[in-house]
Design an enzyme around this catalytic site. Structure first.
Site, PDB file in Angstrom:
ATOM      1  N   ASP A   1      10.231  14.115  -8.091  1.00 40.83           N
ATOM      2  CA  ASP A   1       9.520  14.450  -9.666  1.00 40.83           C
ATOM      3  C   ASP A   1       8.805  15.655  -9.687  1.00 40.83           C
ATOM      4  O   ASP A   1       8.394  15.685 -10.699  1.00 40.83           O
ATOM      5  CB  ASP A   1       8.720  12.812  -9.766  1.00 40.83           C
TER       6      ASP A   1
ATOM      7  N   HIS B   1       3.183  13.445  -7.264  1.00 36.38           N
ATOM      8  CA  HIS B   1       2.002  12.728  -7.200  1.00 36.38           C
ATOM      9  C   HIS B   1       1.419  12.473  -5.957  1.00 36.38           C
ATOM     10  O   HIS B   1       2.221  12.490  -4.817  1.00 36.38           O
ATOM     11  CB  HIS B   1       2.112  11.319  -7.685  1.00 36.38           C
TER      12      HIS B   1
ATOM     13  N   HIS C   1       2.104   5.151  -3.007  1.00 43.96           N
ATOM     14  CA  HIS C   1       0.752   4.897  -3.782  1.00 43.96           C
ATOM     15  C   HIS C   1       0.309   3.339  -3.117  1.00 43.96           C
ATOM     16  O   HIS C   1      -0.875   3.098  -3.530  1.00 43.96           O
ATOM     17  CB  HIS C   1       0.967   4.759  -5.160  1.00 43.96           C
TER      18      HIS C   1
ATOM     19  N   ASP D   1       6.204  14.601  -2.635  1.00 43.21           N
ATOM     20  CA  ASP D   1       6.196  13.774  -4.083  1.00 43.21           C
ATOM     21  C   ASP D   1       5.179  14.569  -5.151  1.00 43.21           C
ATOM     22  O   ASP D   1       4.182  15.264  -4.514  1.00 43.21           O
ATOM     23  CB  ASP D   1       5.951  12.181  -4.069  1.00 43.21           C
TER      24      ASP D   1
END
Ligand code: SP5
Ligand code: ZN
Length: 344
Positions: A285, A198, A160, A196
Site C-alpha cells: 500500500d 501503516h 494491526h 507496509d
C-alpha cells in the site's frame, strides 16, 4: 520461491467498513488475493495450500479470551438478532476500565476492537486462521532450511492485530505468530521487517518487551495516518526489549528516493541484530495508486525493494499485509519477489 495460499480467505467477504462518514464495501476484499494468485501463477511460482496448524501457535502470541471472542462473535451477533457485518459502535475510551470484559456483544466488540473498518462476517475467523496457516506453512519451509525464502499469501492481513485487540482489517497477527513459531523451532533471534504503509502496531505490541524478536518498521507518520496512536520514533521497546523496536516514520508523499534511504537504515538495524531469519510484513500500500495511502512507489521500485531485502542474506518469510490498488497488487507483489530472486 514457493507461494502458500488458503482457499478459506474467500469466506471473509461481503463486509462493510465505516470510512469517511459512510458505510462502504471493504477495501480489504477477496479480489486482492485473487489478483495476487493470478500474478504469481503467471510468473511461474509454485503455489501450495497451507497446512492446518490449529490454535496452539496462535495462543503463543494472542490472549485466549480474545481468540475465543473472535471465534464466537458471529454466533453472538446472530443470537442478538443482527444481520449484516459485525461492527462495534462504542469503544473502551482511555478514561474507562480495560480490566473487565463485558458480557454483551456490543460491549465485547468495543472492548476487543480499535477500528470500525474491520467487520466480522460468517467466514472471518476461519479465514483468519487460514491466513495464519499460510504464514506457518511458509515458516516451516524456511525453518527446515528447505527453502531460502517463501511467500505467504495471507488474507486477511495481520500486523494491526495485537495481543488482545483487532482492527485495521486484521484479526490474528500472521507475521507475529510465524515469528514466534520460528523462535519455538530452533531460531534464537528473529527480525520482523514491516514495510507496509501503516505502522504494524499489533506486531510492536506483541514483541515490545522482547529482546529475541526485533521489530523494525517504515510507515506513514502516525501523526498523519492510521493507526495514529502508535509508531513514533521514540517507541524503542521496554524492559528487556529496550532497543529492539525501531520505528522510522515517513511523511505523506514519500517517494522511492526517500523510502530507499530509510529502508537502508532499517536494513542496517536488522543486520546489527544478527537474526537467524527475517519475517517481512509485505504491504504494497506504499504504491502510488493506492486508494487509502499517500506514498508514491511505482511497480519497478518493488523489485529494487526485494533486491535490497535479499541483501540481508537471511532465511526470509514474506507475509502479505496491505495493498488496496487491487489491479496492481499482483504486479507489485511479484515485482518484490522477483527482485528478491534476482530475476529483474
Ligand atoms: C493491513 C492494512 O494495511 N490495514 C490498513 C487499515 C487502514 N484502515 C483505515 C482506512 C482509512 C481510509 N480512509 C482514508 C482517509 C485518509 N485520511
Ligand atoms: Zn497498510
Amino acid at each position: 520461491m514457493k507461494v502458500i495460499q488458503s482457499p478459506l480467505h474467500i469466506g471473509h467477504s461481503g463486509g462493510v467498513e465505516f470510512n469517511e462518514g459512510q458505510i462502504v464495501p471493504c477495501h480489504e476484499r477477496p479480489s486482492r488475493a485473487e489478483f495476487i494468485l493470478k500474478a504469481v501463477e503467471d510468473a511461474g511460482l509454485p503455489v501450495l495450500d497451507a497446512e492446518p496448524y490449529g490454535l496452539d501457535p496462535v495462543l503463543r502470541v494472542h490472549d485466549e479470551a480474545f481468540v475465543a471472542f473472535l471465534r464466537d462473535a458471529w454466533r453472538l451477533w446472530q443470537e442478538a438478532g443482527r444481520t449484516g457485518s459485525v461492527l462495534p459502535f462504542t469503544f473502551a475510551g482511555r478514561s474507562m476500565r480495560r480490566d473487565r470484559p463485558p458480557r454483551d456483544i456490543d460491549g465485547l466488540l468495543g472492548y476487543y476492537c480499535f477500528a470500525a473498518e474491520t467487520p466480522i462476517v460468517e467466514g472471518t475467523f476461519d479465514a483468519a486462521l487460514g491466513a495464519v496457516d499460510c504464514a506457518l506453512t511458509g515458516a516451516a519451509l524456511i525453518a527446515g532450511g528447505r527453502e531460502r525464502a517463501a511467500y505467504a499469501l495471507c488474507r486477511p492481513p495481520g500486523h494491526h492485530a495485537a495481543h488482545s485487540v483487532y482492527g485495521g482489517y486484521c484479526y490474528l497477527n500472521n507475521a507475529a505468530v510465524a515469528a514466534q513459531w520460528l523462535r519455538d523451532h530452533g531460531m534464537e533471534r528473529v527480525a520482523v521487517l514491516d514495510v507496509d504503509y501503516h505502522h504494524g502496531n499489533g506486531t510492536q505490541d506483541i514483541f515490545y518487551e522482547r529482546a529475541d524478536v526485533q521489530f523494525v518498521s517504515l510507515h506513514a507518520d502516525p501523526l498523519l495516518d492510521f493507526p495514529y496512536y502508535l509508531g513514533h520514533a521514540d517507541e524503542t521497546g521496554a524492559g528487556a526489549g529496550e532497543g529492539f523496536t525501531v520505528n522510522l516514520p515517513l511523511p505523506w508523499g514519500t517517494d522511492w528516493e526517500g523510502y530507499a534511504h530509510t529502508l537502508g537504515l532499517a536494513l542496517d538495524r536488522v543486520r546489527a541484530f544478527q537474526p537467524d531469519a527475517v519475517v517481512v510484513s509485505l504491504g504494497v500500500d506504499t504504491y502510488v495508486g493506492d486508494p487509502i495511502s499517500r506514498f508514491t512507489l511505482t511497480t519497478d521500485r518493488y523489485a529494487e525493494m526485494g533486491a535490497m531485502i535479499e541483501g540481508l542474506d537471511l532465511p526470509t518469510l514474506f507475509v502479505q499485509e496491505g495493498g488496496y490498488a487491487v489491479e496492481a497488487i499482483g504486479d507489485n507483489v511479484v515485482a518484490t519477489l522477483e527482485g528478491f530472486m534476482g530475476r529483474r
